[in-house]
Structure formats: structure tokens, C-alpha cells
Design an enzyme around this catalytic site. Structure first.
Site, short mmCIF file in Angstrom:
data_model
loop_
_atom_site.label_atom_id
_atom_site.label_comp_id
_atom_site.label_asym_id
_atom_site.label_seq_id
_atom_site.Cartn_x
_atom_site.Cartn_y
_atom_site.Cartn_z
N HIS A 1 -1.63 3.82 -26.29
CA HIS A 1 -1.83 4.13 -24.66
C HIS A 1 -1.60 5.28 -24.19
CE1 HIS A 1 -0.29 4.46 -20.64
NE2 HIS A 1 -1.07 3.68 -20.49
N GLU B 1 -4.01 8.29 -22.97
CA GLU B 1 -3.86 9.09 -21.98
C GLU B 1 -3.99 10.55 -22.09
OE1 GLU B 1 0.07 7.63 -20.25
OE2 GLU B 1 0.79 9.90 -20.11
C1 6PG Z 1 3.38 5.64 -18.75
C2 6PG Z 1 3.60 7.27 -19.40
C3 6PG Z 1 4.72 7.89 -19.80
C4 6PG Z 1 4.73 8.98 -20.40
C5 6PG Z 1 4.56 10.14 -19.62
C6 6PG Z 1 4.97 11.43 -20.06
O1 6PG Z 1 2.78 5.04 -19.59
O2 6PG Z 1 3.95 5.73 -17.83
O3 6PG Z 1 2.92 7.29 -20.59
O4 6PG Z 1 5.49 6.69 -20.32
O5 6PG Z 1 6.18 9.04 -20.87
O6 6PG Z 1 3.19 10.05 -19.30
O7 6PG Z 1 4.33 11.82 -21.23
P1 6PG Z 1 4.12 13.42 -21.88
O8 6PG Z 1 5.53 14.05 -21.36
O9 6PG Z 1 4.47 13.34 -23.31
O10 6PG Z 1 2.81 14.01 -21.27
#
Ligand code: 6PG
Length: 480
Positions: free
Chosen positions: A185, A189
Site C-alpha cells: 500500500h 502511495e
Molecule cells: C498511511 C501512510 C503512513 C506512512 C506515511 C509516511 O498509510 O497512513 O502510509 O503509514 O508512514 O505516509 O511515509 P514516508 O515517510 O515513507 O513517506
């Protein structure tokens, strides 16, 4: 009366999860290493439900009905192991430890096996949606045993986001399955955000639109097939001015070096191990790394300062170009998701998880960062054809890609000519073209490998048999 579930680790995610659980009528025991965080939670939000304040882990364990379910929400890595080590001696048979942090699935597999040996259950549980999601309804991806899910499922499903009456939570599969799916996921993202960033960059450089104008374009896109949380947020971020002086665009005063905490990197590392070409996620992860190499960027910028390509404006005019970029973004996004789902299926196969891809698309429709309208279509594609080999050939997505193909090619070719970097757009198109090719130059690579290293090759007309050609001799072909 006893608590239904406990939460230890009350930083913002744990705190919000505990509140969400309490708000749904479950009595929740709460604990934090520094007690102040626990007392402030109960003081500030005690009226939202029934909290049982616990000063020690012993208190926490004593407060919960058996078999106990305890959510651990601490910093991934050593922090999690430390809490587990402290907790395990206090637990009784069949108790369940739930790790809701962003753990690496290999750690989760290790922890699950260790607790299973002790007659306990360990559930690696992906939670997506950030702080607000944790409070108001995240997407939840729990792994672990069926037994553990029977105890936890009703609670988790009650606090998850809900789309058309369906909770965004389901039992993903045994041991590390939940954290694996959460990892992918996050990889998606990364790809999604990189694609959005490239689309923005193209509109900026090729049409000379302002961030606010591009924000409006994204707002419009959010009315159609691209509708998603991240597209919506893009409109918001691009419309924002510098909070210091309200003059410049916010995006122009932010340092252009993208950071990462590691889940994207894990996704790519795992994909390399599994042999799954998640090129979009990989390009997105590398693009973040590249952005951080300030010294190299500065050196190259100086060296090539006079080498700007001289190009005309996009030939079809602004409206056509915006539509081309929209279609290229959509097609590239389909590729990114197709690759991510490939990885989920490959992981499921490798580790024996039996993950249902359609169910993953279903629980990603709400609550999580990558929630998007088109996840409905992904869920439908898998329900129409459980053995689908790639999302790209599902009828809906095949049509969508076909419709966008001319635009996609125009945008990538124009970006290359204009010198605007589009690693994710370009690599997604290359992936598509490679998949659909009649023949790949991989045959030549096999020839080279056989020539320099007698690595052998298979023929198109001789099944799985391997052959070697006598390159240094009479060039006859023999069995390997
Ligand atoms: C979520 C996000 C989260 C993740 C941040 C930061 O699903 O709520 O994926 O879990 O920790 O998006 O990710 P990065 O710091 O690696 O960009």
C-alpha cells in the site's frame, strides 16, 4: 468490568486509535511508558467512551478480559521488540498481541512464530490513514491466525472506515500478510504521489501555469475517474500560499528534497527478492533519493545550465495538453496498481498467505491514503475474474489504458524533448510496451550470457530444455 481491549503506546496514532475504539462503545485499557501521556488522554477525552487508565503493563494486562487483546503502537523496530519482551511473560495462553505500527513483514513473521511457540497470538496489523484516519476510521489490514481474527475482527471492523456499509478491514492472511499488504500500500502511495508530482511539473513547465492554477486543474480532475484522496490533497497543497507572507506559493518555498521513512524502500527490496517488476514504485522511491542528492544536483545544474532544450509549446494547445496529462496520469496509475497487486499476489504465493486481491482493493476504498474511486473497479475486476493475471488486461482497465494511449505517448515523448523528468510516467509506459510486445530483446541477452559465460538458453521450439552453443568452436548447438 474488564476492558475489551488494551492499547499501549499513546503517541498520536495510538492515542487516536484508543479514542476511536472507545467511541465505538468498547471499554479500552490504556497504557503509556511515560504515564503523563496516558493521564492526559483520559483527562482530555475520557468523556468519549470508557477508558481504563493503567500505569504499568501489569495493570494493563490485569485490566483486560481473556483471551486478552493488546494493541502495541510504538515506533517500529527495536521499540516493538522491547514492548513484546516485557509483555509476553505477563500473558496467558491464547492472548493476542497486535502490532499496529509500520513493521517490516519479515519482523512480523519472526515475532508471530516466536509468540506462537509460547501459545500466544501475534497479529501484525497494517493501519493506514494517518492521524485523522486512526481517529475517524482507518483502513485496517490485520494478519495473523483465524483465531486471533475472531476475537479482534468485530472490534477492528467497528472502528475502520466504512464504504457503502462495508468496513475497510478484513483478515488479510496468516503471520506477515497484513504488514506485507500495508507495505505494498505504501509503495503504491509513493508511486501515486510521484505520478501526481510529475503531472504537476509538466503543467508547470510546459504550460507555465501557476501552482494555484494547477491546483484548480487537480480539483477538476478530482470530479472524474481520478477522484482520490491524494488528488484532492494536491488541489489543497497547490492552492496554499506561504504562511509567512501569503505572497508566494507554499510549494515554492518548500525544500525540494522528498524524505522517506522506509516503507517504499522495503516494497522495492521485497519486489527485487520476489522478482516482481514494480517499476513505478521503484522509480518513485529513487526519485525521492535523487531529490536529496543536493550536491550532485547542483553540480549538474551548473554544468548543463546552457543546455536547455529549445522546444515549442505543446502543439495541441493548453486544453489538449491538460487532457493528455490527465490521461497519461490515469494510465500510469493503472500500471502502478497493477504492479502493486502483482507483488501482493507474488508475496501471497511465496509465503502461503492466500491473500484475496479483490478484498484488498475493497478495504482500500476508504480510510487509507491511497483511497480512490477506481479501487471499486479493481475490486470488480477481481470478482469478475479471480485468476486475473494482470489488472492491465481486466476489461475495464484495458479499455481505459487503450483510450489514454495516444495521450500517454504524446506526453512522455514531449517531456523527453522538453527535458522535463518523468521517471514514473516514462517507466510505466515502457512497462506497458514491454508487456504487450511480441518479442523482447531478452533473447539477445540470453545469447550474450551463453556466449561469455555458457549460461545456456532455451529455444522457442524445444520446450524447457537448455542448450549451449559452441561460440569459441564450431558453433554447433548441444545440450547444456
Ligand atoms: C498511511 C501512510 C503512513 C506512512 C506515511 C509516511 O498509510 O497512513 O502510509 O503509514 O508512514 O505516509 O511515509 P514516508 O515517510 O515513507 O513517506
Amino acid at each position: 468490568s474488564k476492558a475489551t481491549i488494551g492499547v499501549t503506546g499513546l503517541a498520536v496514532m495510538g492515542r487516536n486509535l484508543a479514542r476511536n475504539i472507545a467511541r465505538h462503545g468498547h471499554t479500552v485499557a490504556v497504557h503509556n511508558r511515560t504515564t503523563e501521556r496516558m493521564t492526559s488522554l483520559v483527562e482530555d477525552h475520557g468523556d468519549e467512551g470508557t477508558f481504563v487508565p493503567c500505569e504499568t503493563l501489569e495493570d494493563l494486562v490485569a485490566a483486560i478480559e481473556r483471551p486478552r487483546a493488546i494493541i502495541v503502537m510504538v515506533k517500529a523496530g527495536e521499540g516493538t521488540d522491547a514492548v513484546i519482551d516485557e509483555l509476553v511473560p505477563l500473558l496467558d495462553e491464547d492472548d493476542i498481541v497486535v502490532d499496529c505500527g509500520n513493521a517490516h513483514f519479515a519482523d512480523t513473521r519472526r515475532r508471530e512464530a516466536a509468540l506462537r511457540d509460547k501459545g500466544l497470538h501475534f497479529v501484525g496489523c497494517g493501519v493506514s490513514g494517518g492521524e485523522i484516519g486512526a481517529l475517524e476510521g482507518p483502513s485496517i489490514m490485520p494478519g495473523g491466525s483465524d483465531h486471533a481474527y475472531q476475537r479482534l475482527g468485530p472490534i477492528l471492523e467497528s472502528i475502520a472506515a466504512d464504504v457503502d456499509g462495508t468496513p475497510c478491514c478484513t483478515h488479510v492472511g496468516p503471520d506477515g500478510a497484513g504488514h506485507f499488504v500495508k507495505m505494498v500500500h505504501n509503495g503504491i502511495e509513493y508511486a501515486d504521489m510521484q505520478l501526481i508530482a510529475e503531472a504537476y511539473d509538466l503543467l508547470r513547465h510546459r504550460l507555465h501555469l501557476s501552482p494555484a492554477e494547477i491546483g484548480d486543474v487537480f480539483r477538476e480532475w478530482n470530479e472524474g475517474d481520478l477522484e482520490s484522496f491524494l488528488i484532492e490533497l494536491t488541489g489543497e497543497v497547490l492552492g496554499q500560499l506561504d504562511p509567512r507572507d501569503d505572497q508566494q506559493a507554499f510549494v515554492d518555498v518548500v525544500l525540494d528534497q522528498a524524505e522517506q521513512k522506509g516503507t517504499g524502500r522495503w516494497t522495492v527490496q521485497s519486489a527485487l527478492d520476489l522478482g516482481v517488476p514494480v517499476t513505478g514504485i521503484a522509480e518513485a522511491t529513487f526519485a525521492r533519493s535523487l531529490s536529496g542528492h543536493a550536491e550532485q544536483r547542483e553540480a549538474a545544474r551548473r554544468e548543463f545550465a546552457d543546455d536547455q532544450p529549445q522546444v515549442d509549446d505543446p502543439p495541441g494547445g493548453q486544453e489538449q495538453y491538460v487532457e493528455d496529462v490527465r490521461r497519461a496520469l490515469y494510465a500510469s496509475k493503472v500500471v502502478a496498481y497493477a504492479q502493486g497487486f502483482d507483488q501482493i499476489m507474488a508475496g501471497s504465493e511465496e509465503y502461503g498467505w492466500d491473500v484475496d486481491p479483490g478484498a484488498m482493493a475493497t478495504i482500500w476504498r476508504g480510510g487509507c491514503i491511497i483511497r480512490a474511486r477506481f479501487l471499486d473497479r479493481i475490486a470488480e475486476s477481481y470478482s469478475d475474474d479471480a485468476a486475473l493475471v494482470s489488472l492491465l488486461v481486466a476489461p475495464y482497465f484495458a479499455d481505459a489504458v487503450r483510450d489514454g494511449l495516444d495521450s500517454w505517448r504524446r506526453v512522455v515523448a514531449d517531456a523527453a524533448a522538453a527535458g522535463v523528468p518523468t521517471p514514473a510516467f516514462s517507466s510505466s509506459l515502457a512497462y506497458f510496451d514491454a508487456l504487450r510486445a511480441d518479442r523482447l530483446p531478452a533473447a539477445l541477452i540470453q545469447g550474450l550470457r551463453d556466449n561469455f559465460g555458457a549460461h545456456t538458453y532455451r529455444r522457442i521450439d524445444s520446450g524447457d530444455d537448455a542448450f549451449h552453443l559452441q561460440w569459441g568452436g564450431d558453433r554447433s548447438e548441444g545440450p547444456a
